[in-house]
Design an enzyme around this catalytic site. Structure first.
Site, PDB file in Angstrom:
ATOM      1  N   CYS A  82       8.771   9.418  -1.963  1.00  0.00           N
ATOM      2  CA  CYS A  82       7.890  10.662  -2.363  1.00  0.00           C
ATOM      3  C   CYS A  82       8.111  10.650  -4.020  1.00  0.00           C
ATOM      4  O   CYS A  82       9.068  10.676  -4.443  1.00  0.00           O
ATOM      5  CB  CYS A  82       8.403  11.950  -1.762  1.00  0.00           C
TER       6      CYS A  82
ATOM      7  N   HIS B 126       9.791   7.039   8.020  1.00  0.00           N
ATOM      8  CA  HIS B 126      10.252   7.117   6.611  1.00  0.00           C
ATOM      9  C   HIS B 126      11.736   7.202   6.888  1.00  0.00           C
ATOM     10  O   HIS B 126      12.099   8.370   7.630  1.00  0.00           O
ATOM     11  CB  HIS B 126       9.435   8.231   5.797  1.00  0.00           C
TER      12      HIS B 126
ATOM     13  N   ARG C 144       0.784  -0.954  -0.012  1.00  0.00           N
ATOM     14  CA  ARG C 144       0.130  -0.052   0.032  1.00  0.00           C
ATOM     15  C   ARG C 144       1.050   1.369  -0.256  1.00  0.00           C
ATOM     16  O   ARG C 144       1.045   2.061  -1.017  1.00  0.00           O
ATOM     17  CB  ARG C 144      -0.826  -0.084   1.330  1.00  0.00           C
ATOM     18  N   ASP C 145       1.589   1.482   1.205  1.00  0.00           N
ATOM     19  CA  ASP C 145       2.272   2.850   1.184  1.00  0.00           C
ATOM     20  C   ASP C 145       3.447   2.940   0.241  1.00  0.00           C
ATOM     21  O   ASP C 145       3.855   3.935  -0.344  1.00  0.00           O
ATOM     22  CB  ASP C 145       2.846   3.083   2.764  1.00  0.00           C
TER      23      ASP C 145
ATOM     24  N   HIS D   9       5.721   4.704  12.581  1.00  0.00           N
ATOM     25  CA  HIS D   9       5.911   4.275  11.143  1.00  0.00           C
ATOM     26  C   HIS D   9       6.908   5.547  10.738  1.00  0.00           C
ATOM     27  O   HIS D   9       6.626   6.648  10.546  1.00  0.00           O
ATOM     28  CB  HIS D   9       4.279   4.761  10.650  1.00  0.00           C
TER      29      HIS D   9
ATOM     30  N   ASN E 128       9.598   4.561   3.217  1.00  0.00           N
ATOM     31  CA  ASN E 128       9.484   3.743   4.532  1.00  0.00           C
ATOM     32  C   ASN E 128      10.906   3.106   4.746  1.00  0.00           C
ATOM     33  O   ASN E 128      11.711   2.793   4.040  1.00  0.00           O
ATOM     34  CB  ASN E 128       8.550   2.641   4.520  1.00  0.00           C
TER      35      ASN E 128
END
Lengths: 306, 306
Positions: free
Chosen positions: A240, A209, A15-16, A207, A249
């Protein structure tokens, strides 16, 4: 140092990670990849997002992916849901857990969700209520908990305020995101010192990054403060989309290397994870951004005397 | 968390970095680069090595480089010296500080220096004595303090034993190297718990390679234990020549980002450092491996909503 015996890693790559890739990965390849993730020992995979495909075309196939993956027992398959319409689709796709999301900073929330923080609460509250009624657990994501790309530093008290509202809605867990990867360990400490008197440590996830290389250092500080749930993505997927070189991440395999080296159990097999990383790297057609992948891609059997 | 107010960074890129590059950087370019480093606020630059050019042809121009750089006041210009012959050349080149080196593990020492640990002591002892007689300070490097590529884990007690011998020779400072970048924070803690009762914290430096992404996390643990001197190299130069993809020393600019973010002073200007990194990246002709360089190389003005 005071460390937990075991840690739960939540894989957010499908997902991310994939939502931030410029290219759209073919549905069949996603399914094969997620099926390989299911065999690594991971107990949680965030599979996709039910945000409208207009906003995230890369994940337009959320229903098909959730329908076709081979679900393993003991693995939770989750998806992001922005509103009741998204929840409806997610429930039809029989998601195990629903994730809602918003930002701690007003400007990022506005930019990302097109609503003020106050306007966001009732929408999420409805989603939580309906998801719960459908027997689902709900995870909250709170973005920009340390820094905001528009507002700069975000106050820990502001994070606590929004977290409080989210827990009041009935969410089961809250994932705190350093969305733009600006945080350093003493900021993480300050944030958790503000939150831990109010919320259960085992209901908070971090979470990070790794945009500026501080993710693992931040995770160590979180561990020392009692946090035992961390989000990560295979190969550090999730950079990004507007800053090509910037990292995403924290990479699951780098996190695993460190945790296992520290004697902390995860239940995950790093070799199987590396196989799964190679698989998505091949589909993606460009190198993943993790130290373990760098080593794997380097000449085999090499020994350094430097 | 208990943190020092300020930290001293020792830039080892021109030596530890360039000695591990496959290509040899032209002498003039090295000089221009080191001159740019001298203007960043760094107070220590390891310029080159007087190891025989047969072993490190990339640094065969050590004398010329030391002779031609523009030395700034307040900056220490150091070089590596393996034996009396090397020391002689280093003294002629008017080095400010001499660095000697050996390994904590028998097999790595044998492989790197072609001598046993016991056989190495008298050679280094002579160098220290002569360097001191010439009015120079001496820095020791101890490699493989956490793991050895041949022997695996290295006992903290073994590191203490060798450190003790080196300090007995009269060295002024000892840099402890996780040469192959395998360490994790609780191993660093264990090592320092063994050493700190015996040696002054301000005479110990930590030298981390970021091969597995744990360097910054290890530095934070070291900071918390009272260490205030760290080696790093611009752009993470210094990967293993036998493993192309593997990362080298922790990148100076990533370390600076973290330290400054934590409110720790270094006296170094990160923008000037980035200019210097761009300079050596251009000469080198391939991308440096640091998060700050990734961001700099990414599209300007980009903002991430991920």
């Amino acid at each position: 140092m005071k460390l937990p015996k075991s840690v739960k890693i939540k894989e957010v790559g499908p997902r991310d990670g994939l939502q931030n890739e410029k290219q759209t990965i073919p549905t069949e390849d996603k399914i094969t990849w997620i099926d390989s993730l299911s065999k690594t020992g991971l107990s949680y995979i965030e599979v996709s997002s039910f945000v409208h495909p207009k906003w995230i075309p890369q994940l337009a196939d959320a229903s098909e992916v959730l329908g076709k993956i081979q679900r393993e027992q003991g693995v939770t398959y989750a998806a992001l849901v922005p509103n009741l319409r998204g929840l409806e689709r997610a429930l039809v796709a029989n998601v195990d857990e629903v994730s809602i999301f918003m930002s701690a900073s007003e400007a990022h929330n506005k930019n990302n969700i097109n609503k003020s923080i106050e306007e966001t609460y009732p929408i999420l509250s409805e989603v939580v209520k309906e998801a719960k009624a459908a027997g689902k657990t709900v995870r909250g994501y709170l973005s920009t908990v340390i820094g905001c790309p528009y507002e700069g530093p975000v106050a820990a008290s502001q994070v606590r305020k929004v977290s409080d509202r989210l827990f009041s809605m009935g969410i089961d867990e809250l994932s705190l995101g350093d969305t733009i990867g600006v945080g350093v360990p003493n900021q993480v400490e300050k944030l958790l010192e503000e939150l831990l008197p109010h919320f259960d440590a085992n209901k908070l996830a971090m979470h990070f990054h790794d945009t500026r290389g501080t993710a693992l250092a931040n995770i160590v500080k979180s561990l020392e403060m009692g946090i035992t749930i961390f989000d990560s993505s295979l190969g550090g997927l999730g950079g990004c989309p507007y800053a090509k070189g910037a990292s995403g991440n924290v990479a699951t395999e780098d996190l695993l290397y460190m945790l296992h080296g520290m004697g902390i159990e995860t239940g995950i097999d790093i070799d199987t994870v590396m196989e799964s990383a190679k698989l998505i790297e091949k589909v993606r057609g460009k190198k993943l951004n993790s130290r373990q992948m760098d080593i794997l891609n380097a000449e085999e059997g090499a020994v350094c005397n430097g």
